[in-house]
Design a protein around this motif. Sequence first.
Motif, PDB file in Angstrom:
ATOM      1  N   TYR A 213      -4.749  -3.663  -4.024  1.00 21.80           N
ATOM      2  CA  TYR A 213      -5.925  -3.351  -2.543  1.00 21.80           C
ATOM      3  C   TYR A 213      -7.037  -2.381  -2.583  1.00 21.80           C
ATOM      4  N   CYS A 214      -8.161  -3.089  -2.525  1.00 20.25           N
ATOM      5  CA  CYS A 214      -8.924  -2.143  -2.627  1.00 20.25           C
ATOM      6  C   CYS A 214      -8.916  -1.593  -0.434  1.00 20.25           C
ATOM      7  N   VAL A 215      -9.134  -0.329  -0.752  1.00 19.58           N
ATOM      8  CA  VAL A 215      -9.018   0.856   0.555  1.00 19.58           C
ATOM      9  C   VAL A 215     -10.169   1.018   0.675  1.00 19.58           C
ATOM     10  N   LEU A 216     -10.412   1.657   2.073  1.00 15.84           N
ATOM     11  CA  LEU A 216     -11.419   2.727   2.870  1.00 15.84           C
ATOM     12  C   LEU A 216     -10.861   3.804   3.197  1.00 15.84           C
ATOM     13  N   ASP A 217     -10.451   4.169   3.106  1.00 15.86           N
ATOM     14  CA  ASP A 217     -10.459   5.800   3.865  1.00 15.86           C
ATOM     15  C   ASP A 217     -11.213   6.485   3.850  1.00 15.86           C
ATOM     16  N   SER A 218     -11.692   6.791   5.345  1.00 12.30           N
ATOM     17  CA  SER A 218     -12.704   7.618   5.239  1.00 12.30           C
ATOM     18  C   SER A 218     -12.254   9.666   4.848  1.00 12.30           C
ATOM     19  N   ASN A 219     -10.783   9.768   4.833  1.00  9.55           N
ATOM     20  CA  ASN A 219     -10.634  11.042   4.350  1.00  9.55           C
ATOM     21  C   ASN A 219     -10.759  10.892   1.882  1.00  9.55           C
ATOM     22  N   ALA A 220     -10.991  10.138   1.741  1.00 14.46           N
ATOM     23  CA  ALA A 220     -11.687  10.073  -0.021  1.00 14.46           C
ATOM     24  C   ALA A 220     -13.243  10.408   0.454  1.00 14.46           C
ATOM     25  N   THR A 221     -13.712  10.020  -1.109  1.00 13.65           N
ATOM     26  CA  THR A 221     -14.139  10.743  -1.058  1.00 13.65           C
ATOM     27  C   THR A 221     -15.367   9.588  -1.980  1.00 13.65           C
ATOM     28  N   GLN A 222     -14.695   7.973  -2.359  1.00 13.39           N
ATOM     29  CA  GLN A 222     -15.594   7.068  -2.586  1.00 13.39           C
ATOM     30  C   GLN A 222     -13.523   5.970  -2.198  1.00 13.39           C
ATOM     31  N   LYS A 223     -13.875   5.067  -2.612  1.00 11.74           N
ATOM     32  CA  LYS A 223     -13.050   3.788  -2.424  1.00 11.74           C
ATOM     33  C   LYS A 223     -11.617   3.967  -3.656  1.00 11.74           C
ATOM     34  N   VAL A 224     -10.735   3.656  -3.281  1.00 10.48           N
ATOM     35  CA  VAL A 224      -9.338   3.767  -3.410  1.00 10.48           C
ATOM     36  C   VAL A 224      -8.674   2.408  -4.051  1.00 10.48           C
ATOM     37  N   SER A 225      -7.768   2.245  -4.519  1.00  9.89           N
ATOM     38  CA  SER A 225      -6.635   1.285  -4.267  1.00  9.89           C
ATOM     39  C   SER A 225      -5.719   1.098  -4.658  1.00  9.89           C
ATOM     40  N   ILE A 226      -5.249   0.287  -3.887  1.00 10.97           N
ATOM     41  CA  ILE A 226      -3.516   0.907  -4.191  1.00 10.97           C
ATOM     42  C   ILE A 226      -2.316  -0.832  -4.449  1.00 10.97           C
ATOM     43  N   SER A 227      -1.478  -0.125  -5.010  1.00 14.68           N
ATOM     44  CA  SER A 227      -0.780  -1.222  -5.022  1.00 14.68           C
ATOM     45  C   SER A 227      -0.016  -2.484  -3.684  1.00 14.68           C
ATOM     46  N   ARG A 228       0.563  -3.391  -4.160  1.00 18.48           N
ATOM     47  CA  ARG A 228       1.136  -4.024  -2.739  1.00 18.48           C
ATOM     48  C   ARG A 228       2.210  -3.490  -2.481  1.00 18.48           C
ATOM     49  N   GLU A 229       2.718  -3.033  -3.669  1.00 22.77           N
ATOM     50  CA  GLU A 229       4.488  -2.574  -3.011  1.00 22.77           C
ATOM     51  C   GLU A 229       4.183  -1.292  -2.489  1.00 22.77           C
ATOM     52  N   ASP A 230       2.748  -0.381  -2.707  1.00 25.40           N
ATOM     53  CA  ASP A 230       2.683   1.364  -1.869  1.00 25.40           C
ATOM     54  C   ASP A 230       2.215   0.353  -0.360  1.00 25.40           C
ATOM     55  N   LEU A 231       1.582   0.012  -0.248  1.00 23.54           N
ATOM     56  CA  LEU A 231       0.914  -1.010   0.883  1.00 23.54           C
ATOM     57  C   LEU A 231       1.708  -1.286   1.827  1.00 23.54           C
ATOM     58  N   MET A 232       2.544  -1.964   1.636  1.00 21.30           N
ATOM     59  CA  MET A 232       3.994  -2.044   2.320  1.00 21.30           C
ATOM     60  C   MET A 232       4.643  -1.280   3.301  1.00 21.30           C
ATOM     61  N   LYS A 233       4.907  -0.360   1.813  1.00 20.97           N
ATOM     62  CA  LYS A 233       5.899   0.737   2.171  1.00 20.97           C
ATOM     63  C   LYS A 233       4.888   2.242   3.288  1.00 20.97           C
ATOM     64  N   VAL A 234       3.603   1.695   3.315  1.00 20.99           N
ATOM     65  CA  VAL A 234       3.457   3.262   4.035  1.00 20.99           C
ATOM     66  C   VAL A 234       2.911   2.259   5.309  1.00 20.99           C
ATOM     67  N   ARG A 235       2.952   0.620   5.211  1.00 18.66           N
ATOM     68  CA  ARG A 235       2.766   0.047   7.027  1.00 18.66           C
ATOM     69  C   ARG A 235       4.180  -0.204   7.500  1.00 18.66           C
ATOM     70  N   PHE A 236       5.275   0.124   6.414  1.00 19.88           N
ATOM     71  CA  PHE A 236       6.748   0.292   7.144  1.00 19.88           C
ATOM     72  C   PHE A 236       6.928   2.014   7.400  1.00 19.88           C
ATOM     73  N   ALA A 237       6.717   2.626   7.002  1.00 17.83           N
ATOM     74  CA  ALA A 237       7.081   4.707   6.829  1.00 17.83           C
ATOM     75  C   ALA A 237       8.054   4.561   7.911  1.00 17.83           C
ATOM     76  N   PRO A 238       9.041   4.692   7.351  1.00 19.38           N
ATOM     77  CA  PRO A 238      10.545   5.678   8.144  1.00 19.38           C
ATOM     78  C   PRO A 238       9.819   6.871   8.845  1.00 19.38           C
ATOM     79  N   GLY A 239      10.082   7.231   9.894  1.00 17.42           N
ATOM     80  CA  GLY A 239      10.051   8.959  10.526  1.00 17.42           C
ATOM     81  C   GLY A 239       8.710   8.710  11.430  1.00 17.42           C
ATOM     82  N   GLY A 240       8.330   9.919  12.006  1.00 14.26           N
ATOM     83  CA  GLY A 240       7.243   9.832  12.577  1.00 14.26           C
ATOM     84  C   GLY A 240       7.259   9.989  13.555  1.00 14.26           C
ATOM     85  N   THR A 241       6.388   9.838  14.727  1.00 11.04           N
ATOM     86  CA  THR A 241       7.001   9.496  16.123  1.00 11.04           C
ATOM     87  C   THR A 241       7.042   8.492  16.991  1.00 11.04           C
TER      88      THR A 241
END
Length: 412
Positions: A213-241
């Motif tokens: 997937y093509c990602v626009l992350d405002s913390n980055a200096t340019q476009k980045v891409s992320i795998s489907r597996e990694d995107l699914m993982k961060v969308r359902f990340a455990p922990g946090g508040t």
Amino acid sequence: MKIEEVPQDLKYCEGAVVRDQNYAVDEEGRYHMVKSDGWAPKNEALELALEDDKDKEERSRMTMRTSTDFQGFELPLTHQASAHCENGAISTLLRYYGIELSEPMIFGLASGLFFVHLPFIKMSGMPVTAFRTFPGVLFKRITKLLGIKTTTSRYLSQERAMKALDHVLIDQKTPVGCVVGMFDLPYLPPEYRFRFNGHNICIIGKDEKTNRYCVLDSNATQKVSISREDLMKVRFAPGGTYPLLGQMYWIKSVPEQLPDMKTLVLKSIRKTCWYMVSQPDFIPWAGANGIMYLSRRIRTWEKTMGARRAKLNLAQLIRMLEEIGTGGAGFRFIYGAFLQEAAEKTGLSFLNDYSIRITEIGDLWRDFAYKASRIIKKRAGENYTYDDLADLLQVIGEKEKTFFRELAEAVR
């Protein structure tokens, strides 16, 4: 903060595509967004936090995987850096529909400035301190204010969440904002990864062959891409508040004509002032009251927690102040930039005076972070104490209370 004072202490960001963005003023007092490579006090707080981090072993095995090459379906959106992730994601979604609003205007109109210190809610085992409204609130407020129809969805099934993303992105050709956890974002330096489930990114494309997937992350200096597996993982990340549940949001339609900007500006300023100074004394942890409350609590940390635990709490506070979601000083500078722009758009020149005042308060927050970092990393000749920090917080709290009361009166 002046442009020449924006720190450039490159350390953990070396070789990475992520950078801090700061709002600072030039010699004429005009705000500009300036890239920063990092700040030593924040790095020192991070070092202490990493020493005691329960995820230290797992983080030591991490590698930074940055992919900027992307081929596949992609919506026509360019990358734009911003100081705060949710502002950046909102800006991207609005730009796709031809609505050009600056980051300060988005933040100001959504009444994003706030303060809260919650000892009964923990992040990494320590109290949560926030210098802005809670994640997701900015998007709801700004779109409602502008008359924009939106959808926000969460899912129990990870596969269903990914299929829903593909449907909106590819079938409806609509950019999608996603709230993700930072711990498993592969393009972040390992030292910057912690279990904070409130980071916002925007998905604008997918390569069906590689499943990236093509990602626009405002913390980055340019476009980045992320795998489907990694995107699914961060969308359902455990922990946090709180659990993420694959949270995503997008715009469904925009009105033919936006409301009058002057009316919106005045309404949002009044609302921000109300949030900061309306709390009664029996709600001590929110608004300007919360700053005074933190001042009282910080005096007791070393006695009640011991030296090591007190320093860890202080490091957490610096990270909340200077790293997590832009931080206290950063949000004050963004609000100063908003008031400056609002003065131009509305013709209410007195807002420039308030822009200068909130900038000075932001400088005090930066001073607090610096002095707190000196307590963490004591050096010869530096004798700052927790009482010194508490005294400075007391001054900041009183200044913010006076500022927002007088601003509310000025725009009444």
